[in-house]
Scaffold this active site. Structure first.
Site, PDB file in Angstrom:
ATOM      1  N   SER A  70      -6.164   1.556  12.445  1.00 26.45           N
ATOM      2  CA  SER A  70      -6.782   2.870  12.639  1.00 26.45           C
ATOM      3  C   SER A  70      -7.262   2.973  14.078  1.00 26.45           C
ATOM      4  O   SER A  70      -7.478   1.949  14.746  1.00 26.45           O
ATOM      5  CB  SER A  70      -7.983   3.015  11.690  1.00 26.45           C
ATOM      6  OG  SER A  70      -8.774   4.145  12.016  1.00 26.45           O
ATOM      7  N   TYR A  85     -15.400  -0.002   6.883  1.00 32.39           N
ATOM      8  CA  TYR A  85     -14.032   0.354   7.281  1.00 32.39           C
ATOM      9  C   TYR A  85     -13.827   0.077   8.770  1.00 32.39           C
ATOM     10  O   TYR A  85     -12.841  -0.554   9.175  1.00 32.39           O
ATOM     11  CB  TYR A  85     -13.779   1.828   6.965  1.00 32.39           C
ATOM     12  CG  TYR A  85     -12.364   2.290   7.200  1.00 32.39           C
ATOM     13  CD1 TYR A  85     -11.407   2.205   6.189  1.00 32.39           C
ATOM     14  CD2 TYR A  85     -11.978   2.823   8.430  1.00 32.39           C
ATOM     15  CE1 TYR A  85     -10.104   2.638   6.399  1.00 32.39           C
ATOM     16  CE2 TYR A  85     -10.684   3.254   8.650  1.00 32.39           C
ATOM     17  CZ  TYR A  85      -9.748   3.164   7.634  1.00 32.39           C
ATOM     18  OH  TYR A  85      -8.452   3.588   7.846  1.00 32.39           O
ATOM     19  N   GLY A 120       0.835  -1.199   0.000  1.00 34.92           N
ATOM     20  CA  GLY A 120       0.000   0.000   0.000  1.00 34.92           C
ATOM     21  C   GLY A 120       0.867   1.246   0.000  1.00 34.92           C
ATOM     22  O   GLY A 120       0.628   2.192   0.756  1.00 34.92           O
ATOM     23  N   ALA A 121       1.883   1.249  -0.878  1.00 34.83           N
ATOM     24  CA  ALA A 121       2.932   2.273  -0.805  1.00 34.83           C
ATOM     25  C   ALA A 121       2.850   3.346  -1.881  1.00 34.83           C
ATOM     26  O   ALA A 121       3.695   4.236  -1.905  1.00 34.83           O
ATOM     27  CB  ALA A 121       4.308   1.598  -0.875  1.00 34.83           C
ATOM     28  N   SER A 122       1.859   3.302  -2.740  1.00 33.65           N
ATOM     29  CA  SER A 122       1.860   4.262  -3.844  1.00 33.65           C
ATOM     30  C   SER A 122       1.516   5.682  -3.401  1.00 33.65           C
ATOM     31  O   SER A 122       1.869   6.648  -4.069  1.00 33.65           O
ATOM     32  CB  SER A 122       0.884   3.810  -4.946  1.00 33.65           C
ATOM     33  OG  SER A 122      -0.436   3.733  -4.433  1.00 33.65           O
ATOM     34  N   SER A 123       0.831   5.820  -2.265  1.00 39.62           N
ATOM     35  CA  SER A 123       0.451   7.148  -1.788  1.00 39.62           C
ATOM     36  C   SER A 123       0.348   7.143  -0.275  1.00 39.62           C
ATOM     37  O   SER A 123       0.467   6.098   0.375  1.00 39.62           O
ATOM     38  CB  SER A 123      -0.891   7.583  -2.402  1.00 39.62           C
ATOM     39  OG  SER A 123      -1.945   6.755  -1.930  1.00 39.62           O
ATOM     40  N   GLY A 124       0.131   8.336   0.295  1.00 38.46           N
ATOM     41  CA  GLY A 124      -0.187   8.455   1.699  1.00 38.46           C
ATOM     42  C   GLY A 124       0.861   7.923   2.653  1.00 38.46           C
ATOM     43  O   GLY A 124       2.074   8.099   2.460  1.00 38.46           O
ATOM     44  N   ILE A 125       0.388   7.262   3.705  1.00 33.94           N
ATOM     45  CA  ILE A 125       1.263   6.758   4.762  1.00 33.94           C
ATOM     46  C   ILE A 125       2.296   5.786   4.216  1.00 33.94           C
ATOM     47  O   ILE A 125       3.481   5.852   4.573  1.00 33.94           O
ATOM     48  CB  ILE A 125       0.420   6.085   5.866  1.00 33.94           C
ATOM     49  CG1 ILE A 125      -0.420   7.126   6.608  1.00 33.94           C
ATOM     50  CG2 ILE A 125       1.311   5.315   6.842  1.00 33.94           C
ATOM     51  CD1 ILE A 125      -1.497   6.529   7.503  1.00 33.94           C
ATOM     52  N   GLY A 126       1.879   4.881   3.348  1.00 37.89           N
ATOM     53  CA  GLY A 126       2.810   3.896   2.804  1.00 37.89           C
ATOM     54  C   GLY A 126       3.938   4.531   2.023  1.00 37.89           C
ATOM     55  O   GLY A 126       5.099   4.122   2.145  1.00 37.89           O
TER      56      GLY A 126
END
Length: 339
Positions: A145, A158, A16-22
């Protein structure tokens, strides 16, 4: 006691590294000398991330993968070991969501969120743990979360998925202890974070969704992840507000119900119209959001308790001092203690 390697000696896989926290986490690991394998569904996001890491002198490759497919998740771990010879830390950050009243969420949408956010985490553990066991140590770091502790309205799939992640990790942790295998299992629980999540998920609110402010920057979560990759940690709630949420939920869930009834519905809506048919990433990746930060930088605040969590001797010294102070005051107020 689990002994983890220094970051500059680690091989780290980030899902999950393409955006955000990752994405921010991958950059932080690479800056500190780790060899990094990044995975997600967005090939453009992964390619640009690897190029950014390589430009700053880091070592990284990418693997295209949808976490709802076990074989694709397994391929991340296998490729990591094939290229770098081992796996030391697995960071699982992939997630999606649908913001809508429960009655407006379809069975297919609910299942998809569970498949990505919960079953994907289980697939990550199935793929990573055999390699970590082979090394005899390592870290499995799950990004869940604060909603793992307290669900909120309009995010039922979620919230359900994040509650499930906490149960999964608790079970894994004790099984590994029973086996005597020193693998650190960490649940990172961010508060509301300024990532492109709210740009990418599906909304049926009629407007672009938002987390209930205030926000924290993704770098705060990445800092916690990198810290727990070196220092075995059970749970890490990121953001002062998240710690308050956790405490209030333990003290009085009914009080928190009443609070969410007031702020949970208006607090997740912006004034920007957005159609139910707008592009979203629930079933397929969407282009244009391969970045770390979202659109709410103006609503971000600092967090002070995270520093204490990364400095346990100071944290517990402060707790002891506060406890002693309270005890001294109470003693002075009790009958029979007049001067």
């Amino acid at each position: 006691m689990t002994q983890l390697k220094s970051i500059n000696q680690q091989v780290v896989a980030i899902v999950g590294a393409s955006s955000g926290i990752g994405r921010e986490t991958a950059l932080q690991f690479a800056k500190r000398g780790a060899k990094v394998v990044v995975a997600a569904r967005s090939e453009s996001g992964l390619r640009s991330l690897v190029e950014e890491i390589q430009r700053m002198g880091g070592d990284a490759i990418y693997v295209l993968a949808d976490v709802s497919d076990f074989e694709q998740v397994k391929a991340i771990a296998d490729k990591t070991v094939q290229v770098y010879g081992r796996l030391d830390t697995w960071v699982h950050a992939a997630a999606t969501g649908v913001l809508a009243p429960f009655e407006k969420i379809t069975p297919e949408e609910f299942k998809r969120v569970i498949d990505v956010n919960l079953t994907g985490q289980a697939y990550g553990a199935m793929a990573a743990l055999p390699h970590l066991k082979r090394e005899g140590r390592g870290a499995f770091i799950s990004i869940s979360s604060v909603e793992a502790r307290r669900a909120i309205p309009l995010q039922s799939p979620y919230s359900a998925s994040k509650h499930g992640v906490e149960g999964l990790l608790e079970s894994l942790r004790v099984e590994l202890m029973h086996e005597g295998i020193p693998i650190s299992i960490t649940n990172i629980m961010p508060s509301v974070i300024n990532t492109p999540y709210y740009n990418k998920v599906r909304t049926k609110l009629g407007v672009k969704p938002t987390g209930v402010p205030p926000y924290y920057q993704p770098s705060l979560v990445a800092d916690a992840i990198v810290y727990t990759a070196e220092h075995p940690t059970r749970d890490f709630i990121v953001g002062d507000v998240g710690k308050v949420v956790d405490l209030l939920q333990k003290v009085s869930p009914q009080l928190f119900d009443a609070l969410l009834l007031i702020i949970g519905f208006p607090g997740q809506r912006t004034n920007e119209p957005k159609s139910e048919d707008a592009p979203h990433n629930v079933f397929e990746p969407i282009e244009g959001y391969d970045r770390v930060e979202g659109d709410f930088s103006n609503l971000t605040i600092p967090s002070f308790s995270d520093w204490l969590d990364k400095n346990p001797p100071i944290k517990w010294g402060a707790v002891a001092a506060a406890t002693l102070g309270v005890a001294t005051v109470l003693k002075a107020l009790l009958p029979g203690n007049d001067a």
